[in-house]
Scaffold this active site. Structure first.
Site, PDB file in Angstrom:
ATOM      1  N   ARG A  53      43.178  39.484  49.932  1.00 30.71           N
ATOM      2  CA  ARG A  53      42.475  39.408  48.578  1.00 30.71           C
ATOM      3  C   ARG A  53      43.071  40.259  47.920  1.00 30.71           C
ATOM      4  O   ARG A  53      44.178  41.242  48.391  1.00 30.71           O
ATOM      5  CB  ARG A  53      41.044  39.565  49.037  1.00 30.71           C
ATOM      6  N   GLY A  54      42.667  40.605  46.726  1.00 26.89           N
ATOM      7  CA  GLY A  54      43.214  41.671  45.781  1.00 26.89           C
ATOM      8  C   GLY A  54      44.323  41.049  44.842  1.00 26.89           C
ATOM      9  O   GLY A  54      45.386  40.278  45.402  1.00 26.89           O
ATOM     10  N   ARG A  90      42.115  30.629  43.885  1.00 27.16           N
ATOM     11  CA  ARG A  90      41.100  31.405  43.241  1.00 27.16           C
ATOM     12  C   ARG A  90      41.659  31.353  41.730  1.00 27.16           C
ATOM     13  O   ARG A  90      42.743  31.532  41.271  1.00 27.16           O
ATOM     14  CB  ARG A  90      41.691  32.795  43.945  1.00 27.16           C
ATOM     15  N   GLN A 203      33.962  45.148  49.632  1.00 23.27           N
ATOM     16  CA  GLN A 203      35.246  45.521  49.691  1.00 23.27           C
ATOM     17  C   GLN A 203      35.275  47.107  49.843  1.00 23.27           C
ATOM     18  O   GLN A 203      36.299  47.716  50.026  1.00 23.27           O
ATOM     19  CB  GLN A 203      35.885  45.295  48.594  1.00 23.27           C
ATOM     20  N   ASP A 243      41.869  42.645  37.828  1.00 24.90           N
ATOM     21  CA  ASP A 243      42.280  41.224  38.282  1.00 24.90           C
ATOM     22  C   ASP A 243      43.149  40.574  37.340  1.00 24.90           C
ATOM     23  O   ASP A 243      44.034  39.665  37.527  1.00 24.90           O
ATOM     24  CB  ASP A 243      41.343  40.589  38.970  1.00 24.90           C
ATOM     25  N   ASN A 253      37.638  42.595  36.231  1.00 19.94           N
ATOM     26  CA  ASN A 253      37.715  43.302  37.726  1.00 19.94           C
ATOM     27  C   ASN A 253      36.352  42.961  38.502  1.00 19.94           C
ATOM     28  O   ASN A 253      35.618  42.202  37.765  1.00 19.94           O
ATOM     29  CB  ASN A 253      37.850  44.850  37.819  1.00 19.94           C
TER      30      ASN A 253
HETATM   31  O1  MRU Z   1      37.801  39.229  45.096  1.00 19.25           O
HETATM   32  P1  MRU Z   1      38.762  40.360  45.381  1.00 19.25           P
HETATM   33  O2  MRU Z   1      38.410  41.193  46.800  1.00 19.25           O
HETATM   34  O3  MRU Z   1      40.159  39.568  45.797  1.00 19.25           O
HETATM   35  O4  MRU Z   1      39.030  41.121  44.445  1.00 19.25           O
HETATM   36  C1  MRU Z   1      39.744  42.366  43.961  1.00 19.25           C
HETATM   37  C2  MRU Z   1      39.315  43.369  43.141  1.00 19.25           C
HETATM   38  O5  MRU Z   1      38.541  43.040  42.224  1.00 19.25           O
HETATM   39  C3  MRU Z   1      39.881  44.467  43.211  1.00 19.25           C
HETATM   40  O6  MRU Z   1      38.855  45.430  42.846  1.00 19.25           O
HETATM   41  C4  MRU Z   1      40.983  45.077  42.373  1.00 19.25           C
HETATM   42  O7  MRU Z   1      40.692  45.804  41.389  1.00 19.25           O
HETATM   43  C5  MRU Z   1      41.869  44.005  41.939  1.00 19.25           C
HETATM   44  S1  MRU Z   1      43.166  44.226  43.092  1.00 19.25           S
HETATM   45  C6  MRU Z   1      43.939  45.689  43.023  1.00 19.25           C
END
Ligand code: MRU
Length: 363
Positions: A53-54, A90, A203, A243, A253
Site C-alpha cells: 500500500r502507499g 485501487r 497505518q 496519494d 491523502n
Molecule cells: O490506503 P493506503 O495505506 O495505501 O494510503 C496511503 C496513504 O494515504 C499514505 O498516507 C501516503 O501519504 C501516501 S503514500 C506515501
C-alpha cells in the site's frame, strides 16, 4: 531501511531467482512476512487487498506486475488485459495509472518478443527512481527541520506530526513524509514524532514500527488528538504524504488529513506535504471535485485487527448490524498547505509553485 538490523526494501526482485518479493503489510507490526508474487493475479490481490500500500509502492508493484505479465505472454491482448486488471485495483493513488502509462509508452511500440526484457528494465528503473526521489525529498525536508531546530534551546527536539504511513513501507525505500525525519535523525538533529493511529486500517502502527526500528522517538496518538496537541504548542511541523496532488496543489491523502490541515492552519503550525513528482496529476485542478475517492469495505470500520495472546485476530467494535461508511481519502485544498516538499525542492502549493519546479511536466 532496516528491520532488525537487516536492510530491506518494501518490494524487490531477487537477484538469483528473479522472483518479485514484497513485505506482506497485512500482518505488521506484529509479524514480519515476506511473500513472492508470481502471476498477474498475485499482483492484483496484493494491491487491492493492501498487502502492499502507499502510492509510490502501488506504482512500483504495478510495474513489476506488468513485467511478470509480459514474461508469460507479451501480446498486445495480454498487455491490455493486464493493464486493465491492475488499473482497477485501487482508484485514488495516481502512481498506479502513472506506472501503467509508462509501461504503455515504453512497451507497446516494441515487437512482442522484446517486451519482457524491456518491462523488467522499466520496473527496475521505477524502483531505482523511487529511492532517489525519496532520498532527495528527505534532504529538502531536512532543511525545514534544521531551521526549526536552530530556533529551539539546544537539545530540545523538533516535534513533528504525521498522519497515516507515508514511510518506507509505502514506497520502495526512505518513505516520503518520513524521509526528512530519517535524514534529521541520521544527522543528529533531535526530533520526536507524533504518530496518528489513522483509523480504520491503523497505518500509524506501521509508522510507529518503522520509526521504532530506526530508533526515532515517537508517540502514538488517536486521530483526534492532533488539534489539542497543536493548541498546546506541542507540534512544530506537520508532514504528511499524498496519494494524488493536482496541478494547482490540492492534496489528496489518507482520510483525516484535511482535519489536521485545518487544525494546523488555525494554530499557525506549518503543514507540509512530501510530494514525489509521480504523485502529481497534471490533468486535474480541483481536487475536491475531480479526484476519485476510494470507498472501502465497511468491515474495516466495524471491526479492528490486533494481537491477542500471541494471535492476530479481529474483534467487532460496533453493535451487530451497524453499518459503517469508509471513505479512505480526503482532499486538503491548497490554501491550507504551507508547502510541498518535492525531489526538486520546496514550493508553494499552487500552479505557479509546481510549474516553477517542473516546467518540463506541467501543461
Ligand atoms: O490506503 P493506503 O495505506 O495505501 O494510503 C496511503 C496513504 O494515504 C499514505 O498516507 C501516503 O501519504 C501516501 S503514500 C506515501
Amino acid at each position: 531501511m532496516k528491520v532488525g538490523g537487516v536492510h530491506y526494501r518494501a518490494i524487490w526482485r531477487d537477484a538469483q531467482s528473479g522472483a518479485v518479493r514484497i513485505i506482506d503489510q497485512r500482518w505488521l507490526p506484529h509479524e514480519f512476512k515476506v511473500v513472492t508474487l508470481s502471476a498477474l493475479e498475485d499482483f492484483e490481490v496484493a494491491i487491492r487487498d493492501m498487502w502492499v500500500r502507499g502510492a509510490p509502492l502501488i506504482g512500483a508493484t504495478a510495474a513489476y506486475g506488468m513485467a511478470e505479465a509480459m514474461t508469460r505472454d507479451p501480446s498486445d491482448v495480454n498487455f491490455e488485459h493486464s493493464s486493465t486488471v491492475l488499473n482497477a485495483t485501487r482508484p485514488t493513488a495516481v502512481n498506479l495509472a502513472w506506472a501503467l502509462a509508462r509501461c504503455r509508452a515504453t512497451l507497446l511500440p516494441l515487437p512482442p518478443e522484446n517486451r519482457a526484457d524491456a518491462a523488467w528494465a522499466l520496473a527496475q528503473e521505477v524502483f531505482e527512481e523511487d529511492i532517489e526521489i525519496n532520498r532527495r525529498i528527505g534532504e529538502n525536508g531536512l532543511a525545514l527541520i534544521r531551521e526549526i531546530a536552530a530556533k529551539k534551546p539546544a537539545g530540545e527536539p523538533v516535534n513533528l506530526l504525521t498522519h497515516c504511513n507515508a514511510g518506507w513501507l509505502a514506497t520502495v525505500d526512505w518513505g516520503t513524509a518520513t524521509s526528512p525525519m530519517y535524514h534529521a535523525y541520521n544527522e543528529g538533529v533531535p526530533i520526536h514524532v507524533w504518530v496518528d493511529e489513522t483509523r480504520p486500517r491503523n497505518q500509524g502502527a506501521l509508522t510507529a514500527w518503522e520509526l521504532g526500528e530506526h530508533g526515532i522517538p515517537h508517540t502514538y496518538v488517536v486521530d483526534n488528538a492532533g488539534g489539542h496537541l497543536m493548541q498546546r504548542g506541542l507540534v512544530d511541523l506537520v508532514i504528511t504524504g499524498t496519494d494524488r496532488t493536482t496541478a494547482r496543489g490540492d492534496v489528496c491523502n489518507k482520510i483525516g488529513t484535511y482535519l489536521k490541515a485545518l487544525a494546523a492552519y488555525d494554530n499557525g503550525v506549518p503543514f507540509y506535504v512530501a510530494l514525489p513528482s509521480p504523485t502529481i496529476d497534471w490533468s486535474l485542478q480541483d481536487g475536491v471535485a475531480e479526484i476519485p475517492i476510494e470507498d472501502r469495505p465497511e468491515a474495516e470500520i466495524t471491526r479492528i485487527q490486533g494481537l491477542n495472546q500471541g494471535q492476530i485476530g479481529e474483534v467487532l467494535v460496533t453493535p451487530q448490524g451497524t453499518s459503517g461508511g469508509n471513505p479512505a481519502f480526503d482532499v486538503t485544498p491548497n490554501r491550507l498547505v504551507t508547502g510541498l516538499i518535492t525531489e526538486r525542492g520546496i514550493c508553494d502549493a499552487s500552479t505557479q509553485g509546481l510549474a516553477g519546479l517542473f516546467p518540463d511536466k506541467a501543461h
